[in-house]
Enzyme design. Structure first.
Site, mmCIF file in Angstrom:
data_model
loop_
_atom_site.group_PDB
_atom_site.id
_atom_site.type_symbol
_atom_site.label_atom_id
_atom_site.label_comp_id
_atom_site.label_asym_id
_atom_site.label_seq_id
_atom_site.Cartn_x
_atom_site.Cartn_y
_atom_site.Cartn_z
ATOM 1 N N TYR A 111 2.367 -0.032 7.313
ATOM 2 C CA TYR A 111 3.121 0.720 6.654
ATOM 3 C C TYR A 111 4.598 0.230 6.243
ATOM 4 C CZ TYR A 111 5.086 5.537 5.713
ATOM 5 O OH TYR A 111 5.693 6.743 5.070
ATOM 6 N N LYS A 183 -1.287 5.865 3.269
ATOM 7 C CA LYS A 183 -0.689 7.130 3.810
ATOM 8 C C LYS A 183 -2.199 7.648 4.603
ATOM 9 C CE LYS A 183 3.547 7.471 2.463
ATOM 10 N NZ LYS A 183 4.609 8.269 2.918
ATOM 11 N N GLU A 254 1.925 11.132 -3.892
ATOM 12 C CA GLU A 254 2.714 10.116 -3.208
ATOM 13 C C GLU A 254 3.296 9.273 -4.123
ATOM 14 O OE1 GLU A 254 3.223 10.254 0.228
ATOM 15 O OE2 GLU A 254 4.756 8.669 -0.262
HETATM 16 C C1 PYR Z 1 8.227 7.134 3.171
HETATM 17 C C2 PYR Z 1 8.062 7.085 1.723
HETATM 18 O O1 PYR Z 1 7.291 8.168 1.413
HETATM 19 C C3 PYR Z 1 8.617 6.485 0.748
HETATM 20 O O2 PYR Z 1 9.486 5.645 0.917
HETATM 21 O O3 PYR Z 1 8.440 6.533 -0.433
HETATM 22 MG MG MG Z 2 6.601 7.966 -0.522
#
Ligand code: PYR
Ligand code: MG
Ligand code: NAI
Length: 609
Positions: A111, A183, A254
């Site tokens: 991540y 994710k 996202e």
């Molecule tokens: C954590 C997240 O979703 C971002 O940094 O876009």
């Molecule tokens: Mg994000």
């Protein structure tokens, strides 16, 4: 894990034998079935694997040990990330078990921040595709291309990105498939969402990233990003097709661009179960962190004065969530509550004379209250005396010593949350914030940081402060789990408020004022269960839970949730005839092609109607 359950009716079975319709090398090349050296002697005979594997039968633990040794020899974080991707392509159970056993070490590898590097290098590191690539020049193929991923009951959770604002690293075009993949890895790791029932998607609309456009190895659509009507048509074709093909699936948006994220969310939210992680997930986790911080500083939410630096998708999402919570607590209107929140973007404080997006407007201030036409962050802090400061600007170092000292001169325990990812973009690092405030600041960050030691204990003794990671990953897996298990038809505001409560209740700082503001990586599964429990309760209360027989008592509901969470263990393989599975898939999907065959090889999880 026992294969029997106390529940007579479990909608999503994650136990018992797995039906497997493939054998020999095809089985070994299917990550969901392949166990490599852990295939038992019986499986080796049953599935014709003798001769394809070395003699010794090993346990999952032994495999984890070997994989960890291999991982450890990789020279840097990106190489470690690549190793894990490759392991995932070979053996899904081993991959998730390795991650689970080394969670705090590997979380940042799969991540933020390392996944950001993997995304930037997508076209260079590419070896095998993962996920669904949809292309704006082929809108008429969207339904067909999505249909290849399974039958109507096969998919629970979709993450989709259009790639415009990935983490804090901007437009990443087709490489953004990896944020959807990452994710989803977290939904499985943190909330036990079944990995074979998820679908990562990228909507390739072109890219405005010149570096990618000029890179001969770039794998996406080599043209400027499409906008306007065609873009909307593409997104809508995706949403409608996904709804039709996978009617039970929850859609998680996202890293869409600022102009689209909220617009798309507002459009679909009243109609389908969907969620924007950057707006809502970030809003929920940050509100939980603020509530924990205020608990430690013995202040109340109703008195909060919040300054948000970077009024984009995440910043406005946070402002909304905090505003709504203030309004609910004080029994005042949202507009009234918005007076306690100041948004700052590139031109300075957002005022009614600024050029504003719809989401920013409720927070705009009267310019006549300010001596200058576009007050800076420092000027706002001097005038407002906020007790909470948030950074979602992607501007590293923007929380300067002067700014932090000014803020802390007006409030004994300032809550300061630099949330921009990846790590290098944080508005300030915890060590500096704590040094400038003599350890008084209550800090949480968007990406992980090591604990910080300084002379902040009694009589200036050294004290180590653990800094919480305030990332939407704390909350989105549990929200998704709650929606999937309750088969929620919508994700309502009240469900989000419940999710905040679920996280806030588990804040270590509630019990120990020197502890982190949010639960850490080690507690992720417990946090997800609690968040899911609260979300499900709320979904039932709101009348949007379509699943029947949801247990009433808290403990029973938690057991019901846990029993439906996938775990990385080898379950017995049960041989089934390939032809039947394939025919059924064909009949239901009316598609032909190699991907359909792959899907028919995968586990068919029992879902009752
Ligand atoms: C954590 C997240 O979703 C971002 O940094 O876009
Ligand atoms: Mg994000
Ligand atoms: N910790 C977490 O859970 C999350 C962190 N983030 C991070 O927050 C950051 C922002 O993400 P998004 O809101 O999605 O991006 P965005 O692009 O929608 O928002 C960024 C905002 O910052 C503003 N900005 C840029 N330079 C500025 C400056 N010099 N002064 C003031 N404002 C400035 C931009 O104009 C824009 O409005 C990213 O680094 C992202 O990784 C985003 C979502 C979740």
């Amino acid at each position: 894990m026992s294969s029997t359950s106390k529940f007579s009716h479990l909608p999503l079975s994650t136990r018992g034998p797995i039906e497997c319709a493939v054998s020999e090398t095809v089985l070994l090349n299917t990550p969901y079935f392949n166990r490599g050296s852990a295939h038992t002697a019986e499986e080796r005979k049953e599935f014709n694997l003798t001769g394809l594997l070395p003699h010794s039968v090993q346990t999952l633990d032994q495999q984890v040990k070997r994989a960890y040794q291999q991982y450890s020899t990789r020279p840097d974080d990106l190489a470690k990330n690549t190793f894990l991707t490759s392991l995932k392509e070979q053996n899904a159970v081993l991959y998730f078990r390795l991650l689970q056993d080394h969670l705090s070490e590997m979380f940042s590898i799969v991540y933020t921040p390392t996944e950001g590097d993997a995304i930037q290098n997508f076209s260079r590191l590419f070896r095998r595709p993962e996920g669904c690539f949809l292309n704006i020049d082929n809108i008429d193929r969207v339904s067909h291309d999505l249909a290849q991923w399974g039958r109507p009951e096969d998919i629970d959770y979709i993450v989709v990105s259009d790639g415009e604002e990935i983490l804090g690293i901007g437009d990443q075009g087709a490489g953004s498939i990896l944020i959807s993949v990452a994710k989803l890895v977290l939904t499985t790791l943190c909330a036990g969402i079944h990995p074979n029932r998820t679908l990562p998607v990228v909507l390739d609309c072109g890219t405005d990233n010149e570096k990618l456009l000029n890179d001969e190895l770039y794998l996406g659509l080599r043209k400027k990003r499409a906008r306007g009507e065609k873009y909307d048509e593409f997104v809508d074709e995706f949403v409608q097709s996904a709804r039709k093909l996978f009617p039970k699936a929850y859609i998680h948006f996202e890293d869409f661009g600022l102009k689209n994220a909220r617009r798309i969310l507002d459009h679909y939210r009243p109609k389908i179960p969907c969620f924007n992680d950057d707006v809502q997930g970030t809003g929920c986790v940050t509100l939980a962190a603020i509530m924990a911080g205020l608990h430690v500083s013995k202040q109340e939410l109703k008195d909060v004065k919040l300054v948000v630096f970077g009024a984009g998708t995440a910043g406005v999402g946070i402002a909304d969530q905090v505003r709504d919570a203030i309004a609910a607590e004080k029994g005042i209107s949202k507009d009234e509550a918005a007076k306690q929140i100041w948004l700052i973007d590139k031109p300075g404080l957002l005022t009614t004379s600024s050029d504003l997006d719809a989401g920013q407007k409720p927070f705009a201030k009267d310019p006549s209250d300010w001596p200058s036409s576009s007050p800076s962050l420092l000027e706002v802090i001097k005038q407002v005396h906020p007790n909470v400061l948030i950074g979602t600007s992607t501007v590293p170092g923007s929380f300067t010593e002067e700014i932090i000292k000014e803020m802390s001169s007006h409030t004994p325990r300032p809550v300061i949350l630099p949330l921009s990812n990846p790590t290098r973009l944080h508005e300030a690092v915890p060590k500096d914030i704590l040094t400038w405030t003599s350890g008084r600041a209550l800090v949480a960050t968007g990406s992980p940081f090591d604990p910080v030691t300084g002379p902040w204990g009694a009589q200036n003794k050294d004290m180590t402060i653990e800094v919480a990671e305030c990332n939407n990953s704390v909350v989105f897996p549990g929200i998704g789990l709650g929606c999937v298990l309750s088969r929620a038809s919508l994700l309502t505001d009240k469900m989000l408020v419940s999710a905040v409560r679920g996280v806030a209740d588990l804040s270590p700082a509630l019990r120990d004022p020197t502890a982190p503001l949010l639960p850490g990586v080690g507690a992720v599964r417990d946090v997800s269960v609690r968040v899911a429990r609260e979300v499900i309760r709320s979904a039932v209360g709101e009348g949007v839970a379509t699943e029947r027989d949801i247990p009433a008592g808290d403990d029973e509901l938690e057991d019901w949730i846990r029993e439906q969470m996938w775990e990385p263990v080898y379950r017995p393989l049960k041989r089934v005839e390939p032809a039947g599975a394939s025919r059924q898939a064909k009949a239901e999907l009316k598609v032909v092609g190699s991907l359909e065959d792959v899907k028919s090889k995968q586990e068919r999880v029992k879902l009752s109607k």
